[in-house]
Design an enzyme around this catalytic site. Structure first.
Site, PDB file in Angstrom:
ATOM      1  N   LYS A 153      -1.264  -6.721 -12.656  1.00 52.88           N
ATOM      2  CA  LYS A 153      -0.356  -6.331 -13.742  1.00 52.88           C
ATOM      3  C   LYS A 153       0.775  -7.337 -13.944  1.00 52.88           C
ATOM      4  O   LYS A 153       1.175  -7.620 -15.083  1.00 52.88           O
ATOM      5  CB  LYS A 153       0.213  -4.944 -13.470  1.00 52.88           C
ATOM      6  CG  LYS A 153       0.979  -4.383 -14.663  1.00 52.88           C
ATOM      7  CD  LYS A 153       1.322  -2.917 -14.506  1.00 52.88           C
ATOM      8  CE  LYS A 153       2.000  -2.382 -15.771  1.00 52.88           C
ATOM      9  NZ  LYS A 153       2.310  -0.933 -15.651  1.00 52.88           N
ATOM     10  N   PHE A 193      -1.357   2.486  -5.041  1.00 51.57           N
ATOM     11  CA  PHE A 193      -1.964   3.502  -5.900  1.00 51.57           C
ATOM     12  C   PHE A 193      -2.960   2.855  -6.873  1.00 51.57           C
ATOM     13  O   PHE A 193      -2.638   1.897  -7.549  1.00 51.57           O
ATOM     14  CB  PHE A 193      -0.863   4.236  -6.683  1.00 51.57           C
ATOM     15  CG  PHE A 193      -1.390   5.251  -7.651  1.00 51.57           C
ATOM     16  CD1 PHE A 193      -2.023   6.397  -7.213  1.00 51.57           C
ATOM     17  CD2 PHE A 193      -1.263   5.050  -9.029  1.00 51.57           C
ATOM     18  CE1 PHE A 193      -2.519   7.341  -8.103  1.00 51.57           C
ATOM     19  CE2 PHE A 193      -1.752   5.988  -9.933  1.00 51.57           C
ATOM     20  CZ  PHE A 193      -2.386   7.136  -9.475  1.00 51.57           C
ATOM     21  N   GLN A 194      -4.150   3.382  -6.894  1.00 48.53           N
ATOM     22  CA  GLN A 194      -5.249   2.911  -7.758  1.00 48.53           C
ATOM     23  C   GLN A 194      -5.589   1.435  -7.508  1.00 48.53           C
ATOM     24  O   GLN A 194      -5.926   0.702  -8.432  1.00 48.53           O
ATOM     25  CB  GLN A 194      -4.933   3.151  -9.244  1.00 48.53           C
ATOM     26  CG  GLN A 194      -4.954   4.633  -9.617  1.00 48.53           C
ATOM     27  CD  GLN A 194      -4.993   4.884 -11.108  1.00 48.53           C
ATOM     28  OE1 GLN A 194      -4.501   4.072 -11.905  1.00 48.53           O
ATOM     29  NE2 GLN A 194      -5.558   6.008 -11.498  1.00 48.53           N
ATOM     30  N   MET A 245     -40.115  12.201 -15.237  1.00 42.02           N
ATOM     31  CA  MET A 245     -40.807  11.143 -14.510  1.00 42.02           C
ATOM     32  C   MET A 245     -40.888  11.466 -13.026  1.00 42.02           C
ATOM     33  O   MET A 245     -41.932  11.259 -12.384  1.00 42.02           O
ATOM     34  CB  MET A 245     -40.121   9.790 -14.725  1.00 42.02           C
ATOM     35  CG  MET A 245     -40.874   8.623 -14.114  1.00 42.02           C
ATOM     36  SD  MET A 245     -42.532   8.407 -14.809  1.00 42.02           S
ATOM     37  CE  MET A 245     -42.163   7.366 -16.228  1.00 42.02           C
ATOM     38  N   GLU A 267     -15.312   4.799 -18.626  1.00 40.51           N
ATOM     39  CA  GLU A 267     -15.473   3.353 -18.466  1.00 40.51           C
ATOM     40  C   GLU A 267     -16.939   2.943 -18.345  1.00 40.51           C
ATOM     41  O   GLU A 267     -17.316   1.848 -18.796  1.00 40.51           O
ATOM     42  CB  GLU A 267     -14.701   2.870 -17.228  1.00 40.51           C
ATOM     43  CG  GLU A 267     -13.193   2.923 -17.376  1.00 40.51           C
ATOM     44  CD  GLU A 267     -12.593   4.243 -16.908  1.00 40.51           C
ATOM     45  OE1 GLU A 267     -11.347   4.344 -16.862  1.00 40.51           O
ATOM     46  OE2 GLU A 267     -13.384   5.180 -16.588  1.00 40.51           O
TER      47      GLU A 267
END
Length: 553
Positions: free
Chosen positions: A163, A113-114, A467, A51
């Site tokens: 959802k 969940f999630q 760097m 993602e």
């Protein structure tokens, strides 16, 4: 007409002119992905490996086109994986809309969940965000998100869709995309005072940033500096607005800017700061920045005025509108003594040394530019290679150099390069990275292979975190803590394992042959350029210091 929330989601995307969305599926967004599947002939979906890659791809798409970039992720870890990409876009004022799924409204706040409260997590790094708890609100919320993202100072907006909202039915009423209602209020008295400062100045300098790109004000800027003979210097966010060889283009300013640009600011009697914010990588010591000059600040965001450096005059609005109004009031001028002084500084400025046997950063970039041509889009990660690219690329276009300026996101480059290549399929896209940054998101090679995206990745491989190691050399007594990771990555084998093409180069002849071959390929190519770990980015002004102590060797 009644539609499900997921069908409304697709219809509003198309209504807003979205052609491509970057994302990764999951349980909370299955309804949205089902609608995308049914409408794949109308809207293109690019599935990334992660993602974060989707967020960076949407960002790269937006920077390369000026349009709103769009990404989509599922709930929980899918949503949190977008956070770095959203923050990157926020710091650089990039228009983006990020959509996340979430658990059904009945499960919100119950540690389902999630489930995460992604609106709360992203509140400090978005212009605005929304949680849609009724399907009847979905279309209007989406429309507001696109309007906010691209109105005024641009930036990312997040829309969280539970959802059950994506499954519910309601009436869908089509609408036209909103127009940018931001209006620049021009004050004639201020315009007159600023014009008079320009007309009277003997040592003027323009210092400009990404706001010029966002406002599409490159032509107005060029007309101003040519009319009044004002030398100009830019931040990394504005590389390419002025052509590499334009006479009044002094080059980049700041910590890794040239001696000339920093001396010009230090000795100017007028500094026109246009579409920029006096960041700590430019005004390293704000109290001493441009102390001999009157400072005029032109920006779209009032909150930036006086934040880091106090302005004597300021104008708020679209840079393009303000410059257009200012131009007729500015007299045609020449500043021969000032230009002679600048030429003298340029004669003393840093010049890198060439090599016939090893790969030097500036020679790599010179060769890339010669091979890729003027239409190429360059995308960088963050580190030494980023600064070398900003310094040495033969910039010719204001949307042809994409980099994470404000947040400094290692791992940004590959996803952004893929987004740029999707947006501009007819242009070469060159991804310049370091071995440290590239390890963070090289997994997006599978995306490049799957979609046959011919991004050419040039790896400045010095086998260290260059760097950070350079800072350890300069400021930490050469105590190289965790900057030599002793990795054994074989980039040629890795990219071949993904299904792409790889080359390894140790000299310019090998690089030339590799680039020639890479330009012929229809999929991704990695070119591993083996370099000395002690190569440094120069010049360098230490943090908090001034040009008086600039490091040139």
């Amino acid at each position: 007409m009644k539609m499900t929330g997921s069908d409304i989601f697709v219809e509003v995307l198309i209504e807003q002119g979205v052609e491509t969305i970057f994302g990764y599926p999951g349980g909370a967004v299955l309804n949205l992905y089902d609608a995308l599947y049914k409408n794949q002939h109308r809207i293109n979906h690019v599935m990334t490996a992660h993602e974060q890659g989707a967020a960076h791809a949407a960002d790269g798409y937006a920077r390369a086109t000026g349009k709103v970039g769009v990404c989509l992720a599922t709930s929980g870890p899918g949503a949190t994986n977008l956070v770095t990409g959203i923050a990157t876009a926020y710091m650089d004022s990039i228009p983006m809309v990020a959509f996340t799924g979430n658990v059904a409204t009945s499960g919100l706040g119950k540690d389902s969940f999630q489930e995460v409260y992604i609106a709360g997590i992203t509140m400090p790094i978005t212009k605005h965000n929304f949680v849609v708890d009724r399907v009847e609100d979905l279309a209007d919320v989406m429309r507001q998100a696109f309007e906010i993202a691209q109105t005024g100072r641009k930036g990312p907006v997040l829309v969280d869709i539970p959802k059950d909202v994506s499954a519910a039915l309601c009436e869908y009423i089509p609408a036209e995309p909103a127009k940018d209602m931001f209006e620049t209020e021009l004050d004639e008295e201020t315009l007159d005072r600023v014009a008079e400062l320009i007309n009277q100045a003997e040592r003027p300098v323009v210092y400009f940033g990404g706001g010029v790109v966002a406002s599409e004000a490159g032509n107005e800027l060029r007309e101003l500096i040519n009319k009044a003979e004002i030398p100009a210097t830019y931040t990394i966010m504005a590389a390419g607005v002025l052509g590499y060889k334009e006479p009044l283009n002094l080059g980049m300013i700041g910590m890794h800017g040239l001696l000339t640009t920093n001396m010009a600011i230090d000795n100017a009697d007028l500094v026109l700061a246009i579409g920029t914010r006096f960041s700590d990588r430019v005004a390293l010591n704000p109290g001493k920045f441009a102390k001999k000059a009157k400072v005029v600040h032109i920006d779209i965001d009032m909150s930036e005025v006086h934040k880091n450096v106090r302005a004597d005059e300021y104008m708020i609005g679209q840079v393009k509108d303000i410059l257009a109004a200012l131009l007729p009031k500015v007299e045609a001028r020449r500043h021969p003594r000032w230009m002679e002084q600048i030429a003298a500084w340029q004669a003393e400025d840093y010049v890198p040394t060439d090599s016939d046997t090893t790969l030097k950063p500036h020679q790599i970039i010179d060769m890339i530019c010669d091979k890729a041509g003027e239409d190429a889009i360059y995308v960088t990660d963050v580190g030494q290679h980023q600064m070398w690219a900003a310094q040495f690329i033969h910039h010719v276009g204001s949307r042809n150099f994409l980099t994470s300026g404000g947040l400094g996101t290692m791992g940004y480059g590959y996803g952004a390069a893929l987004g740029a290549q999707v947006a501009c399929p007819d242009k070469p896209v060159i991804h310049i990275t370091g071995d440290g940054s590239f390890h963070m998101n090289m997994n997006e090679a599978c995306t490049a292979v799957s979609y046959e995206l011919p991004v050419i990745t040039v790896i400045f491989n010095n086998a260290v975190l260059g760097m950070v190691r350079q800072w350890q050399t300069a400021f930490y007594g050469k105590r190289y803590s965790s900057t030599d990771p002793h990795r054994k990555t074989d980039y040629v084998k890795v990219v071949e394992g993904f299904g792409g093409t790889g080359f390894r180069c140790t000299n310019l002849d090998e690089l030339s042959a590799a680039l020639d071959e890479a330009m012929k390929r229809t999929g991704p190519v990695w070119i591993d350029c083996v370099m000395d770990k002690d190569e440094k980015v120069l010049p360098m002004i230490p943090p908090g210091a001034t040009v008086d102590v600039i490091v040139m060797k």
